[in-house]
Design a protein around this motif. Structure first.
Motif, PDB file in Angstrom:
ATOM      1  N   VAL A   1       2.738  17.549  -0.752  1.00 28.92           N
ATOM      2  CA  VAL A   1       1.799  16.472  -1.130  1.00 28.92           C
ATOM      3  C   VAL A   1       0.519  16.763  -0.019  1.00 28.92           C
ATOM      4  CG1 VAL A   1       0.973  14.051  -1.107  1.00 28.92           C
ATOM      5  CG2 VAL A   1       3.382  14.771  -1.939  1.00 28.92           C
ATOM      6  N   SER A   2       0.855  16.982   1.138  1.00 26.50           N
ATOM      7  CA  SER A   2      -0.328  17.027   2.199  1.00 26.50           C
ATOM      8  C   SER A   2      -0.761  18.355   1.849  1.00 26.50           C
ATOM      9  CB  SER A   2       0.647  17.328   3.699  1.00 26.50           C
ATOM     10  OG  SER A   2      -0.405  17.396   4.546  1.00 26.50           O
ATOM     11  N   ARG A   3      -0.321  19.580   1.404  1.00 34.91           N
ATOM     12  CA  ARG A   3      -0.991  20.625   1.051  1.00 34.91           C
ATOM     13  C   ARG A   3      -1.946  20.243   0.015  1.00 34.91           C
ATOM     14  NH1 ARG A   3       4.011  23.053   2.177  1.00 34.91           N
ATOM     15  NH2 ARG A   3       4.531  23.200  -0.151  1.00 34.91           N
ATOM     16  N   VAL A   4      -1.393  19.518  -1.049  1.00 38.29           N
ATOM     17  CA  VAL A   4      -2.599  19.237  -2.216  1.00 38.29           C
ATOM     18  C   VAL A   4      -3.647  18.439  -1.568  1.00 38.29           C
ATOM     19  CG1 VAL A   4      -2.680  17.944  -4.399  1.00 38.29           C
ATOM     20  CG2 VAL A   4      -0.508  19.483  -3.889  1.00 38.29           C
ATOM     21  N   ILE A   5      -3.318  17.377  -0.948  1.00 36.68           N
ATOM     22  CA  ILE A   5      -4.413  16.647  -0.368  1.00 36.68           C
ATOM     23  C   ILE A   5      -5.586  17.425   0.529  1.00 36.68           C
ATOM     24  CG2 ILE A   5      -5.098  14.842   1.154  1.00 36.68           C
ATOM     25  CD1 ILE A   5      -2.190  13.443   0.188  1.00 36.68           C
ATOM     26  N   ASN A   6      -5.043  18.307   1.328  1.00 42.15           N
ATOM     27  CA  ASN A   6      -5.929  19.048   2.270  1.00 42.15           C
ATOM     28  C   ASN A   6      -6.359  20.203   1.608  1.00 42.15           C
ATOM     29  OD1 ASN A   6      -5.830  16.925   4.750  1.00 42.15           O
ATOM     30  ND2 ASN A   6      -3.575  17.631   4.538  1.00 42.15           N
TER      31      ASN A   6
ATOM     32  N   GLN B   1       7.444   9.979  -5.902  1.00 39.53           N
ATOM     33  CA  GLN B   1       7.000   9.641  -7.404  1.00 39.53           C
ATOM     34  C   GLN B   1       6.932  11.062  -8.094  1.00 39.53           C
ATOM     35  OE1 GLN B   1       6.458   6.752  -9.048  1.00 39.53           O
ATOM     36  NE2 GLN B   1       5.945   8.232 -10.888  1.00 39.53           N
ATOM     37  N   ALA B   2       6.335  11.967  -7.204  1.00 39.58           N
ATOM     38  CA  ALA B   2       6.136  13.310  -7.846  1.00 39.58           C
ATOM     39  C   ALA B   2       7.395  14.152  -7.727  1.00 39.58           C
ATOM     40  CB  ALA B   2       4.975  14.135  -7.103  1.00 39.58           C
ATOM     41  N   GLY B   3       8.391  13.684  -7.041  1.00 41.64           N
ATOM     42  CA  GLY B   3       9.665  14.640  -6.789  1.00 41.64           C
ATOM     43  C   GLY B   3       9.348  15.964  -6.197  1.00 41.64           C
ATOM     44  N   VAL B   4       8.648  15.951  -5.010  1.00 45.26           N
ATOM     45  CA  VAL B   4       8.426  17.161  -4.223  1.00 45.26           C
ATOM     46  C   VAL B   4       8.489  16.522  -2.646  1.00 45.26           C
ATOM     47  CG1 VAL B   4       6.685  18.125  -6.142  1.00 45.26           C
ATOM     48  CG2 VAL B   4       5.800  16.598  -4.258  1.00 45.26           C
ATOM     49  N   SER B   5       8.116  17.542  -2.040  1.00 42.83           N
ATOM     50  CA  SER B   5       8.274  17.079  -0.424  1.00 42.83           C
ATOM     51  C   SER B   5       7.005  16.708   0.027  1.00 42.83           C
ATOM     52  CB  SER B   5       8.643  18.464   0.184  1.00 42.83           C
ATOM     53  OG  SER B   5       7.640  19.427   0.481  1.00 42.83           O
ATOM     54  N   VAL B   6       7.146  15.571   1.155  1.00 48.02           N
ATOM     55  CA  VAL B   6       5.895  15.613   1.819  1.00 48.02           C
ATOM     56  C   VAL B   6       4.848  16.476   1.943  1.00 48.02           C
ATOM     57  CG1 VAL B   6       4.988  14.132   3.982  1.00 48.02           C
ATOM     58  CG2 VAL B   6       6.912  13.283   2.652  1.00 48.02           C
TER      59      VAL B   6
ATOM     60  N   THR C   1       3.064  21.576 -10.094  1.00 47.70           N
ATOM     61  CA  THR C   1       3.262  20.876  -9.256  1.00 47.70           C
ATOM     62  C   THR C   1       2.148  20.111  -8.748  1.00 47.70           C
ATOM     63  OG1 THR C   1       4.921  22.566  -8.388  1.00 47.70           O
ATOM     64  CG2 THR C   1       4.352  20.811  -6.802  1.00 47.70           C
ATOM     65  N   LYS C   2       1.151  20.694  -8.462  1.00 48.05           N
ATOM     66  CA  LYS C   2      -0.063  20.209  -8.294  1.00 48.05           C
ATOM     67  C   LYS C   2      -0.638  18.877  -9.049  1.00 48.05           C
ATOM     68  CE  LYS C   2      -5.252  20.886  -7.065  1.00 48.05           C
ATOM     69  NZ  LYS C   2      -6.306  22.153  -7.180  1.00 48.05           N
TER      70      LYS C   2
ATOM     71  N   MET D   1       0.843  -1.205  -0.017  1.00 42.90           N
ATOM     72  CA  MET D   1       0.187   0.054   0.039  1.00 42.90           C
ATOM     73  C   MET D   1       0.889   1.363  -0.292  1.00 42.90           C
ATOM     74  SD  MET D   1      -2.953   1.138   2.869  1.00 42.90           S
ATOM     75  CE  MET D   1      -3.822  -0.148   2.421  1.00 42.90           C
ATOM     76  N   ALA D   2       0.648   2.153  -0.877  1.00 41.81           N
ATOM     77  CA  ALA D   2       1.356   3.383  -1.003  1.00 41.81           C
ATOM     78  C   ALA D   2       1.211   4.350   0.174  1.00 41.81           C
ATOM     79  CB  ALA D   2       1.122   3.988  -2.411  1.00 41.81           C
ATOM     80  N   THR D   3       2.427   4.900   0.510  1.00 35.43           N
ATOM     81  CA  THR D   3       2.278   5.825   1.411  1.00 35.43           C
ATOM     82  C   THR D   3       2.487   7.332   0.957  1.00 35.43           C
ATOM     83  OG1 THR D   3       4.792   5.985   1.889  1.00 35.43           O
ATOM     84  CG2 THR D   3       3.438   4.458   3.043  1.00 35.43           C
ATOM     85  N   ILE D   4       2.418   8.365   1.945  1.00 35.15           N
ATOM     86  CA  ILE D   4       2.380   9.747   1.180  1.00 35.15           C
ATOM     87  C   ILE D   4       3.888  10.162   0.882  1.00 35.15           C
ATOM     88  CG2 ILE D   4       3.185  10.500   3.499  1.00 35.15           C
ATOM     89  CD1 ILE D   4       1.201  13.360   2.783  1.00 35.15           C
ATOM     90  N   ARG D   5       4.790   9.220   1.622  1.00 25.70           N
ATOM     91  CA  ARG D   5       6.385   9.485   1.408  1.00 25.70           C
ATOM     92  C   ARG D   5       6.431   8.935  -0.484  1.00 25.70           C
ATOM     93  NH1 ARG D   5       9.473  11.376   5.336  1.00 25.70           N
ATOM     94  NH2 ARG D   5       8.395  10.946   7.467  1.00 25.70           N
ATOM     95  N   ASP D   6       5.734   7.748  -0.692  1.00 20.35           N
ATOM     96  CA  ASP D   6       6.097   7.192  -1.902  1.00 20.35           C
ATOM     97  C   ASP D   6       5.516   8.375  -3.096  1.00 20.35           C
ATOM     98  OD1 ASP D   6       7.037   4.701  -1.095  1.00 20.35           O
ATOM     99  OD2 ASP D   6       4.932   4.078  -0.558  1.00 20.35           O
ATOM    100  N   VAL D   7       4.363   8.876  -2.471  1.00 21.62           N
ATOM    101  CA  VAL D   7       3.642   9.737  -3.489  1.00 21.62           C
ATOM    102  C   VAL D   7       4.503  10.822  -3.982  1.00 21.62           C
ATOM    103  CG1 VAL D   7       1.901  11.446  -3.908  1.00 21.62           C
ATOM    104  CG2 VAL D   7       1.420   9.150  -2.914  1.00 21.62           C
ATOM    105  N   ALA D   8       5.169  11.465  -2.735  1.00 24.15           N
ATOM    106  CA  ALA D   8       6.304  12.628  -2.664  1.00 24.15           C
ATOM    107  C   ALA D   8       7.305  12.214  -3.626  1.00 24.15           C
ATOM    108  CB  ALA D   8       6.779  12.963  -1.540  1.00 24.15           C
TER     109      ALA D   8
END
Length: 329
Positions: free
Chosen positions: A18-23, A10-15, A32-33, A1-8
């Motif tokens: 990713v959190s700002r985009v999600i929330n 993959q996208a080449g951005v910070s955790v 970037t979004k 199961m992917a984590t928020i770190r995996d998403v970061a």
């Protein structure tokens, strides 16, 4: 199961990005979004709702507190609230308080710790002082808490007058009332509606009002008392349909024929009233509509705390069924 770190990664951005985009908390560069959204889709990432609620201090969860889940009126209300919550992507929690202030306040305390976003409350025990510090929206349903708390109700007094007038119109000469709890405002409004119609008649006596406490068993006992004290009553207005069912039980045990010897009218319009023998003539509330309205008001207030809201009062409709009958002559 992917984590928020995996998403970061993959996208080449910070955790944090990713959190700002999600929330959706801060503006993020559109390119970037899009990279973050593409990474979320590719990895099939599912945000942790608990973590999000802690971060946002919101849970996308609302609660409905009712006094008696065994009364069919409240599950019908709850269904409407749940439907609106689901359509708005909110989780719905149903709580039964047994009309206890202690349980109501305990539910509120526990659910606030879980970041619940708002409450719909059916209560006769809570005052404004009990809810003013919750820091989330509250909507009162069926009963009014305080002028500072928006409420969704029906015109109980007019509905009661319609019920009693119907009994008079079909020829009833002595009409009794089985009332709800003395500390519940809608019960008092229905009782007052009855009194407004009958109190000037010579046959009326205060003892013709007996408390059934909005419960079937207590109503059955109240009906027995009325029959013993006033054996010639030929009409009964019960403050809700559940008490009307209790009245029917007592009348059957006493050998009284409904509606040939005595007519019965209830209040609410719950589905149970259609299934009894005879089916119950009633004052029908738009139950689904008022539950739906309360849920919409609550979610609107959660989404925009500056929203100004006023009380909403619905009209009731009279529904004649088998438990009332016009007297011959």
């Amino acid at each position: 199961m992917a984590t928020i770190r995996d998403v970061a990664k993959q996208a080449g951005v910070s955790v944090a990005t990713v959190s700002r985009v999600i929330n959706k908390l801060e503006r993020v560069n559109p390119d970037t979004k899009q990279k973050v959204l593409d990474a979320i889709e590719k990895l099939n990432y599912k945000p942790n709702d608990v973590a999000r609620s802690l971060y946002q201090r919101k849970s996308k969860m609302i609660a409905l507190i009712v006094p008696d889940i065994t009364n069919p009126y409240f599950p019908e209300l709850a269904r409407a609230v749940e439907d609106v919550a689901n359509r708005s992507d909110y989780t719905f929690v149903l709580c039964n308080s047994d009309d206890s202030e202690q349980k109501e306040r305990q539910y509120m305390q526990v659910l606030r710790q879980k970041q619940v976003d708002g409450f719909i409350v059916v209560t006769s025990t809570l005052a404004y002082e009990h809810i003013k510090d919750l820091n989330v929206p509250v909507v009162a349903l069926d009963r009014i808490i305080d002028r500072k708390v928006p409420a969704v109700t029906v015109n109980n007094n007019d509905g009661a007058k319609t019920a009693v007038q119907h009994l008079l119109d079909i020829g009833c000469k002595r009409i009794a009332h089985i009332s709800g709890p003395d500390d519940v405002d809608n019960a008092m409004q229905r009782k007052q509606g009855y009194l407004d119609v009958v109190s000037h008649y010579e046959w009326f006596e205060p003892g013709m009002v007996q408390n059934g406490d909005y419960h079937m068993d207590q109503s059955e006992q109240a009906m027995m008392k009325l029959l013993k004290a006033y054996p010639d009553i030929d009409g009964v207005f019960a403050g809700n349909d559940l008490m009307a069912v209790g009245a029917l039980k007592a009348l059957k045990k006493s050998g009284k024929k409904v509606p040939d010897e005595i007519s019965v009218v209830g209040f609410d319009g719950i589905s149970l009233g259609e299934l009894t023998t005879p089916s119950i003539t009633t004052v029908k509330q738009p139950i689904y509509k008022i539950g739906e309205q309360a849920a919409r008001m609550l979610i609107d207030k959660i989404n925009d705390p500056t929203t100004e809201q006023e009380n909403v009062e619905y009209d009731v409709t009279f529904m004649e069924r088998e438990s009332t009958k016009r007297k011959e002559g």
